[in-house]
Design an enzyme around this catalytic site. Structure first.
Site, PDB file in Angstrom:
ATOM      1  N   ASP A   1      43.664  41.826   2.531  1.00 47.06           N
ATOM      2  CA  ASP A   1      45.040  41.576   3.166  1.00 47.06           C
ATOM      3  C   ASP A   1      45.204  42.399   4.329  1.00 47.06           C
ATOM      4  O   ASP A   1      46.009  43.144   4.601  1.00 47.06           O
ATOM      5  CB  ASP A   1      46.463  41.476   2.359  1.00 47.06           C
ATOM      6  CG  ASP A   1      46.773  40.077   2.095  1.00 47.06           C
ATOM      7  OD1 ASP A   1      45.894  39.245   2.233  1.00 47.06           O
ATOM      8  OD2 ASP A   1      47.743  39.705   1.466  1.00 47.06           O
TER       9      ASP A   1
ATOM     10  N   GLY B   1      51.876  32.144   1.389  1.00 46.25           N
ATOM     11  CA  GLY B   1      52.588  31.158   2.545  1.00 46.25           C
ATOM     12  C   GLY B   1      51.897  30.494   3.573  1.00 46.25           C
ATOM     13  O   GLY B   1      52.365  29.766   4.344  1.00 46.25           O
TER      14      GLY B   1
ATOM     15  N   GLY C   1      53.075  28.387   8.398  1.00 44.88           N
ATOM     16  CA  GLY C   1      51.803  28.357   7.493  1.00 44.88           C
ATOM     17  C   GLY C   1      50.551  28.728   8.433  1.00 44.88           C
ATOM     18  O   GLY C   1      49.491  28.372   7.837  1.00 44.88           O
TER      19      GLY C   1
ATOM     20  N   GLY D   1      54.064  34.870  -2.573  1.00 41.84           N
ATOM     21  CA  GLY D   1      53.150  33.800  -2.773  1.00 41.84           C
ATOM     22  C   GLY D   1      52.442  33.446  -1.629  1.00 41.84           C
ATOM     23  O   GLY D   1      52.651  34.074  -0.376  1.00 41.84           O
TER      24      GLY D   1
ATOM     25  N   ASP E   1      51.777  43.514  -2.989  1.00 39.49           N
ATOM     26  CA  ASP E   1      51.160  41.898  -2.994  1.00 39.49           C
ATOM     27  C   ASP E   1      49.905  42.078  -2.248  1.00 39.49           C
ATOM     28  O   ASP E   1      49.267  41.272  -2.198  1.00 39.49           O
ATOM     29  CB  ASP E   1      52.374  41.106  -2.411  1.00 39.49           C
ATOM     30  CG  ASP E   1      52.840  41.582  -0.937  1.00 39.49           C
ATOM     31  OD1 ASP E   1      53.349  42.571  -1.331  1.00 39.49           O
ATOM     32  OD2 ASP E   1      52.553  40.887  -0.041  1.00 39.49           O
ATOM     33  N   ASN E   2      49.548  43.288  -1.493  1.00 39.66           N
ATOM     34  CA  ASN E   2      48.524  43.249  -0.654  1.00 39.66           C
ATOM     35  C   ASN E   2      47.553  44.214  -1.457  1.00 39.66           C
ATOM     36  O   ASN E   2      46.396  44.539  -0.637  1.00 39.66           O
ATOM     37  CB  ASN E   2      48.866  43.936   0.640  1.00 39.66           C
ATOM     38  CG  ASN E   2      49.761  43.275   1.570  1.00 39.66           C
ATOM     39  OD1 ASN E   2      49.863  41.914   1.267  1.00 39.66           O
ATOM     40  ND2 ASN E   2      50.283  43.635   2.549  1.00 39.66           N
TER      41      ASN E   2
END
Length: 487
Positions: free
Chosen positions: A262, A92, A126, A90, A252-253
């Protein structure tokens, strides 16, 4: 063109609901100031370039202010990282602020990276640091200028907010633009957590919003998957042809749109090295330059697994099997053009592979070789390049074959060949040492070098007076830099 308060929002992804993302407000950073902005990226939002000079601009893109119509969301997804499945990742540190609907009828996501903690931050703070934010900005805009599909970067905003990585650095935010932030891992998450209804909802969203023409096909999801395969084949061909190494090709990228996405420890090749690893955390070389082709196909298989509720396994396998021949066709076409060739011949793959092996053996600068090859008539250019190679005889044999190949085309003058080659062979690329020089100046509060480098990279194929220093081989310290994922 519009002012900041005139943007039109249509937040389609946010309307999907809490199964796909979580509402989170950005955490502002202290004393925000604009580092650099991309006029062409802002134009995608219909924003007038002078808007970036307003104090409000830095306030919005540092988390201090928001449009009333914005709906900031942290997206949930999972992914295969270095080949192993991570069940819950997710956003982050990034937030999808909303989707701007422009006058051309396009939707553009506004994604603020470095916006603070979210439910998916795990143990992180974050934040993004100035160093990584500048690198993402420059890479996005450099790839776009080269004609390589990529997310865009509209601006970087720096701050006085301290953050700790290997040392104390300062937080920054980068505004990323893309027409979707759905990743392969977005669908994987819903598949592996056994949420079939939500998986169908997201698949329908991608189909209707981003591949609407596929709805007319007998098997819409298969047609969509095929186009994703085709787009990725073309994307990876462009990476390989221009010497771009992504560094972290986790699922995820990987964008559902087939764009570069990303940015982390990326690099462009300096000397040609097919085994180059740009990520110092990649100890096994999984994401080395030469592995990007098989890894892209592996990632498409992972996406295909998530689509098995909608498409037969046999059809998915058959479609994945198209990737390599599609890639090879795109790659060979690009390399022909880089060599100034206009007609396909059966032995072209051999001509290219022999050249790359010569470059590998001699440590030849990948970008400058092609540019210099087009600077002069072929015979003169080859004589000038000859001394760059260790095995002169083998190079001479290749040069003879190349000249014969050019002569066989009989399709114009040497001037026409030069113009063709200069149109596809950049003089300026984002070498890591150039980025590092700009970052070090920016960390001292001087943003002029970042802005100058950005402007040079916006027109990579055109010689720019006074910018010769950006078209040189790197110094010894700047070669083969491995970059950390720490950002």
């Amino acid at each position: 063109m519009k002012a900041l308060d005139e943007l039109v929002f249509d937040n389609r992804f946010a309307r999907l609901g809490d199964a796909f993302s979580t509402h989170v407000l950005p955490e502002p950073i202290d004393a925000p100031r604009l580092v650099v902005a991309s006029e062409s990226a802002l134009a995608l939002l219909d924003l007038a370039p002078e808007q970036s000079e307003l104090p409000l601009f830095a306030e919005i893109f540092s988390g201090h202010k928001l449009w009333a119509e914005a709906e900031p969301r942290a997206m949930v997804y999972s992914g295969h990282q270095f080949g192993s499945y991570n069940p819950r990742l997710g956003d982050g540190r990034g937030l999808l602020l909303g989707e701007v609907y422009n006058d051309a009828g396009e939707h553009w996501d506004l994604h603020l990276k470095g916006a603070g903690r979210t439910p998916y931050s795990r143990m992180g703070d974050g934040r993004a640091v100035l160093r990584s934010s500048i690198r993402e900005f420059l890479a996005s805009e450099a790839l776009h200028a080269l004609g390589i599909p990529s997310s865009r970067a509209a601006c970087v905003v720096s701050s006085n907010t301290p953050v700790w990585r290997e040392k104390q650095e300062y937080a920054a935010m980068v505004l990323r633009l893309a027409q979707s932030h759905v990743r392969f891992g977005s669908l994987e998450y819903l598949f592996y957590t056994k949420q079939p209804e939500h998986l169908k909802t997201l698949a329908e969203h991608v189909l209707t919003m981003h591949y609407p023409h596929c709805q007319e096909q007998p098997e819409p999801y298969l047609a969509m998957f095929r186009e994703i395969v085709e787009r990725n084949a073309e994307l990876i061909a462009k990476w390989q042809a221009y010497g771009f190494c992504h560094g972290v090709m986790n699922t995820d990228n990987m964008s559902i749109l087939g764009i570069t996405f990303d940015f982390g420890p990326f690099a462009f090749l300096d000397d040609f090295d097919e085994h180059f690893i740009c990520n110092h955390s990649d100890h096994e070389g999984r994401y080395s330059f030469s592995n990007q082709v098989p890894i892209a196909q592996w990632n498409l298989s992972a996406l295909g697994q998530a689509l098995t509720p909608f498409v037969s396994v046999e059809a998915l396998r058959e479609t994945i099997g198209l990737f390599l021949p599609l890639y090879q066709a795109h790659y060979l076409d690009l390399m022909r053009r880089r060599l100034g060739l206009t007609v396909a011949q059966d032995q072209d793959d051999k001509l290219v592979s022999q050249l790359l092996q010569l470059m590998q053996n001699s440590g030849v600068d990948y970008t400058l070789f092609f540019r210099r090859l087009g600077d002069q008539p072929a015979a003169q250019a080859l004589r000038a390049l000859r001394d760059d190679f260790v095995d002169i005889k083998v190079f001479d044999d290749w040069a003879q074959a190349y000249q014969a190949r050019i002569a066989a085309e009989e399709n114009g003058t040497e001037q026409a060949r030069k113009e063709r080659m200069h149109a596809v062979n950049p003089l300026y690329i984002l070498r890591n040492y150039l980025a590092q020089n700009a970052i070090e100046a920016a960390e001292k509060g001087d943003y002029e070098e970042v802005r100058r480098l950005h402007q040079v990279l916006c027109t990579p194929f055109t010689e720019q007076p006074g910018m010769e220093g950006y078209a040189q081989r790197p110094p010894d310290w700047g070669k083969h830099l491995e970059i950390s994922c720490s950002s």
